[in-house]
Design a protein around this motif. Structure first.
Motif, short mmCIF file in Angstrom:
data_model
loop_
_atom_site.label_atom_id
_atom_site.label_comp_id
_atom_site.label_asym_id
_atom_site.label_seq_id
_atom_site.Cartn_x
_atom_site.Cartn_y
_atom_site.Cartn_z
N UNK A 164 9.70 11.91 9.66
CA UNK A 164 8.91 13.07 9.27
C UNK A 164 7.51 12.91 9.87
N UNK A 165 7.12 13.86 10.71
CA UNK A 165 5.78 13.87 11.31
C UNK A 165 4.96 14.94 10.61
N UNK A 188 11.04 7.42 7.18
CA UNK A 188 9.68 7.07 7.60
C UNK A 188 8.83 8.34 7.73
N UNK A 189 7.55 8.21 7.44
CA UNK A 189 6.62 9.33 7.53
C UNK A 189 5.46 8.91 8.42
N UNK A 190 5.20 9.70 9.45
CA UNK A 190 4.04 9.49 10.32
C UNK A 190 3.04 10.60 10.04
N UNK A 191 1.87 10.23 9.54
CA UNK A 191 0.84 11.20 9.18
C UNK A 191 -0.39 10.95 10.03
N UNK A 217 10.40 3.66 4.83
CA UNK A 217 11.31 4.48 4.02
C UNK A 217 10.99 4.41 2.52
N UNK A 218 10.30 3.35 2.12
CA UNK A 218 9.87 3.23 0.72
C UNK A 218 8.47 3.78 0.52
N UNK A 219 7.95 4.46 1.56
CA UNK A 219 6.61 5.06 1.53
C UNK A 219 5.53 4.01 1.31
N UNK A 220 5.71 2.87 1.97
CA UNK A 220 4.70 1.83 2.00
C UNK A 220 4.10 1.80 3.40
N UNK A 221 2.79 1.58 3.48
CA UNK A 221 2.10 1.61 4.77
C UNK A 221 2.62 0.50 5.67
N UNK A 253 0.85 -1.19 0.00
CA UNK A 253 0.00 0.00 0.00
C UNK A 253 0.89 1.24 0.00
N UNK A 254 0.89 1.96 -1.10
CA UNK A 254 1.76 3.14 -1.26
C UNK A 254 1.11 4.37 -0.63
N UNK A 255 1.94 5.27 -0.16
CA UNK A 255 1.46 6.52 0.42
C UNK A 255 0.84 7.40 -0.66
N UNK A 256 -0.40 7.87 -0.47
CA UNK A 256 -0.99 8.78 -1.45
C UNK A 256 -0.21 10.09 -1.52
#
Length: 248
Positions: free
Chosen positions: A67-68, A34-37, A123-127, A8-11
């Motif tokens: 990244x938050x 990593x991205x926490x949204x 890091x690959x922007x996968x959920x 599942x890729x990050x929109x």
């Protein structure tokens, strides 16, 4: 909750949306970290109760690469006013990027259904991990540390009822408008717009800003009766109840 797949890729962020605290960000440019949204609303008590954890994770792990991002998706009319949100971000001391999803564009892309809701991407922007509502803080922080390759004691629980082993009681459902009556809860909040005076159980209190205001804090689950009356210049959009520890 860990996601059972890594497909599942990050929109992407809609390009027209405005940002606070940062120049416009692109999700594809976050690759490698990593991205926490989290979807939140400055007018919702549950969002305000979760926000300090987001702020602590930003402070603790930004230097390690996390990244938050908080996405402000309004559930009440005042939250559609960008000036109201910007004032709340300043008042609450939010230092990480905030995306203004005023018309719920990103919300619909995610098919999100409530506040707060957080999504952790690798890091690959996968959920990698998701959580809906309050709670799950140590689980999310453990997932953050796994993605970053670090190991630290987690942020201490900010409220006793945040501990998954705590015995809590489901509170009275949220009520629309300037509601008065009997309730059960650990605390009582009101979503207020404007400035002026609000009378709460016979006592006046000044309303100086638009957003969610804590009216009563019992410290644990209690039965009570609420009586509120809004003075000139103050609109009550809702009365909200948050859980408390069970007695005994």
């Amino acid at each position: 909750m860990r996601v059972p797949t890594d497909t599942i890729a990050a929109p992407m962020f809609p390009a027209a949306l405005r940002w606070l605290n940062v120049a416009s960000l692109r999700m594809d440019q976050q690759r490698g970290r990593p991205v926490l949204l989290e979807f939140f609303d400055v007018c919702r008590p549950a969002s305000l109760r979760t926000l300090p954890y987001l702020q602590a994770w930003h402070e603790r792990y930004e230097a390690d690469g996390l990244r938050v991002i908080s996405v402000h998706a309004p559930g009440f009319a005042p939250g559609r006013d960008e000036a109201v949100v910007a004032a709340a971000v300043a008042r609450l001391g939010i230092a990480h990027p905030v995306l203004l999803d005023t018309e719920l564009q990103l919300w619909r892309i995610y098919e999100n259904e409530g506040w707060p809701a957080r999504y952790l991407f690798d890091r690959d922007l996968r959920l990698f991990e998701v959580h809906f509502g309050e709670g799950g803080y140590h689980e999310t922080e453990a997932a953050i540390q796994e993605l970053l390759g670090v190991e630290r004691d987690p942020v201490a629980f900010l409220h006793p009822e945040d501990d998954p082993d705590a015995r809590i009681v489901v509170p009275t459902p949220d009520q629309e408008g300037a509601w008065s009556g009997p309730y059960e809860a650990g605390a009582v909040w009101a979503v207020l717009e404007g400035t002026g005076t609000l009378r709460v159980n016979g006592a006046d209190r000044e309303v100086a800003w638009t957003g969610a205001h804590l009216l009563v804090d019992h410290g644990r689950h209690e039965h009570g009766v609420l009586e509120i009356e809004a003075g000139p210049g103050v609109t009550v959009h809702a009365v909200c109840f948050t859980p408390g520890l069970a007695a005994g």
